[in-house]
Write a protein that holds these residues in place. Structure first.
Motif, PDB file in Angstrom:
ATOM      1  N   LEU A   1       0.811  -1.113  -0.063  1.00 42.95           N
ATOM      2  CA  LEU A   1      -0.145  -0.015  -0.029  1.00 42.95           C
ATOM      3  C   LEU A   1       0.983   1.247  -0.087  1.00 42.95           C
ATOM      4  N   VAL A   2       1.818   1.279   0.816  1.00 40.12           N
ATOM      5  CA  VAL A   2       2.712   2.627   0.837  1.00 40.12           C
ATOM      6  C   VAL A   2       3.527   2.508  -0.435  1.00 40.12           C
ATOM      7  N   LEU A   3       4.123   1.431  -0.827  1.00 41.59           N
ATOM      8  CA  LEU A   3       4.708   1.559  -2.195  1.00 41.59           C
ATOM      9  C   LEU A   3       3.891   1.985  -3.416  1.00 41.59           C
TER      10      LEU A   3
ATOM     11  N   VAL B   1       1.344   4.170  -3.243  1.00 41.30           N
ATOM     12  CA  VAL B   1       1.210   5.362  -3.064  1.00 41.30           C
ATOM     13  C   VAL B   1       2.260   6.221  -3.392  1.00 41.30           C
ATOM     14  N   PHE B   2       3.414   5.780  -3.355  1.00 43.53           N
ATOM     15  CA  PHE B   2       4.633   6.717  -3.766  1.00 43.53           C
ATOM     16  C   PHE B   2       4.536   6.500  -5.108  1.00 43.53           C
ATOM     17  N   VAL B   3       4.515   5.145  -5.683  1.00 46.74           N
ATOM     18  CA  VAL B   3       4.537   5.175  -7.243  1.00 46.74           C
ATOM     19  C   VAL B   3       3.537   6.120  -7.932  1.00 46.74           C
ATOM     20  N   VAL B   4       2.234   6.091  -7.519  1.00 46.64           N
ATOM     21  CA  VAL B   4       1.344   6.622  -8.023  1.00 46.64           C
ATOM     22  C   VAL B   4       1.727   8.079  -7.923  1.00 46.64           C
ATOM     23  N   ILE B   5       2.055   8.832  -6.813  1.00 43.58           N
ATOM     24  CA  ILE B   5       2.590  10.102  -6.770  1.00 43.58           C
ATOM     25  C   ILE B   5       3.662  10.234  -7.893  1.00 43.58           C
ATOM     26  N   GLY B   6       4.705   9.362  -7.819  1.00 45.05           N
ATOM     27  CA  GLY B   6       5.635   9.771  -8.800  1.00 45.05           C
ATOM     28  C   GLY B   6       5.373   9.431 -10.301  1.00 45.05           C
TER      29      GLY B   6
ATOM     30  N   GLY C   1       9.579   4.947  -1.879  1.00 47.38           N
ATOM     31  CA  GLY C   1       8.424   4.070  -1.443  1.00 47.38           C
ATOM     32  C   GLY C   1       8.800   2.869  -0.763  1.00 47.38           C
ATOM     33  N   ILE C   2       9.879   2.360  -1.283  1.00 50.31           N
ATOM     34  CA  ILE C   2      10.438   1.104  -0.841  1.00 50.31           C
ATOM     35  C   ILE C   2      10.776   1.261   0.661  1.00 50.31           C
ATOM     36  N   LEU C   3      11.510   2.457   1.041  1.00 51.10           N
ATOM     37  CA  LEU C   3      12.182   2.754   2.039  1.00 51.10           C
ATOM     38  C   LEU C   3      11.074   3.022   3.190  1.00 51.10           C
ATOM     39  N   PHE C   4      10.171   4.041   2.811  1.00 53.21           N
ATOM     40  CA  PHE C   4       8.975   4.050   3.737  1.00 53.21           C
ATOM     41  C   PHE C   4       8.042   2.914   3.976  1.00 53.21           C
ATOM     42  N   GLY C   5       7.975   2.144   2.736  1.00 47.07           N
ATOM     43  CA  GLY C   5       7.187   0.739   3.055  1.00 47.07           C
ATOM     44  C   GLY C   5       7.763  -0.103   4.018  1.00 47.07           C
ATOM     45  N   LEU C   6       9.006  -0.366   4.072  1.00 45.47           N
ATOM     46  CA  LEU C   6       9.735  -1.314   5.186  1.00 45.47           C
ATOM     47  C   LEU C   6       9.724  -0.694   6.490  1.00 45.47           C
ATOM     48  N   LEU C   7       9.806   0.851   6.332  1.00 44.82           N
ATOM     49  CA  LEU C   7       9.537   1.611   7.777  1.00 44.82           C
ATOM     50  C   LEU C   7       8.139   1.095   8.197  1.00 44.82           C
TER      51      LEU C   7
END
Length: 232
Positions: A47-49, A51-56, A69-75
């Motif tokens: 889900l986090v990934l 969101v970032f991909v869509v924004i990107g 998004g990968i970094l924030f997804g892991l966090l």
């Protein structure tokens, strides 16, 4: 003479392996009590990934935002894992004698915990912790019997540290008692009114009250000797 080559791996690498091993053990234990854990972790990361991909994609930088998004997804996944691991741990000890003491022991720095300061023969027990909110008394067992134990301990504290705030709670499954998770959240919300420098001083003054283990003689009770009042 040439010195022998040291093949010992650097400490940071050992620490990383130890951390990964601890995470693996925590996951294994948590997944036994939380069957939905894999779905929650995978869902959180994706889900986090997403969101970032869509924004990107919208701003023309899908790869750059995807990496972030990968970094924030892991966090986010680690945060969810920590909370569900804590919930599973509390669930596995809920209702057992000493469960509230385990919650107190898990508190961050700044707390001094003294388990088993009073008890009854029916295994009702009271623990004490000292921190910036003041003194916390927590009882486990029968609500009726704990009311008397807690009142007795509050009276003692009033004689030794009359100016320190005292909070008392009951943890258990009976009506009016807190679950382990509720108790943990309640502790986190207590106002911090005691300076950190005074915590050790307050705890030292409470040492005179002793604990249940200190009040009992070692070995069997001598014939005709009565147990301390807290054990009656």
């Amino acid at each position: 003479m040439a010195r022998a080559k040291d093949d010992t791996p650097p400490k940071p690498r050992k620490q990383r392996f130890a951390t990964l091993r601890q995470i693996g053990q925590a996951y294994s234990l948590t997944s036994k009590n939380d069957k939905q854990l894999p779905l929650w972790l995978a869902g959180t990361f994706l889900l986090v990934l997403a969101v970032f991909v869509v924004i990107g994609a919208l701003i023309g930088h899908p790869y750059y935002l995807g990496f972030i998004g990968i970094l924030f997804g892991l966090l986010a996944t680690m945060v969810v894992f920590g909370r569900r691991a804590q919930r599973a741990a509390y669930g596995s000890i809920e209702g057992q004698v000493g469960a509230a003491a385990a919650v107190l022991d898990s508190l961050k720095r700044g707390w001094t915990v003294t388990p088993g300061i009073a008890a009854t023969r029916q295994q009702d027990i009271v623990h004490r912790a000292v921190g910036r909110p003041g003194i916390v008394l927590v009882g486990e067992g029968s609500p009726a019997r704990l009311a008397g134990l807690l009142a007795q301990e509050r009276k003692k504290l009033g004689r030794v540290v009359p100016d320190v705030p005292v909070h008392d709670f009951q943890v258990g499954k009976e009506q009016g008692q807190l679950s382990l998770q509720e108790f943990q959240r309640t502790l986190a919300k207590l106002p911090k009114v005691i300076p950190s420098a005074q915590i050790d001083t307050i705890d030292k003054r409470l040492v005179a009250l002793g604990t249940l283990a200190q009040q009992l003689p070692k070995g069997p009770l001598p014939k005709g000797m009565r147990p301390p009042r807290q054990m009656r």
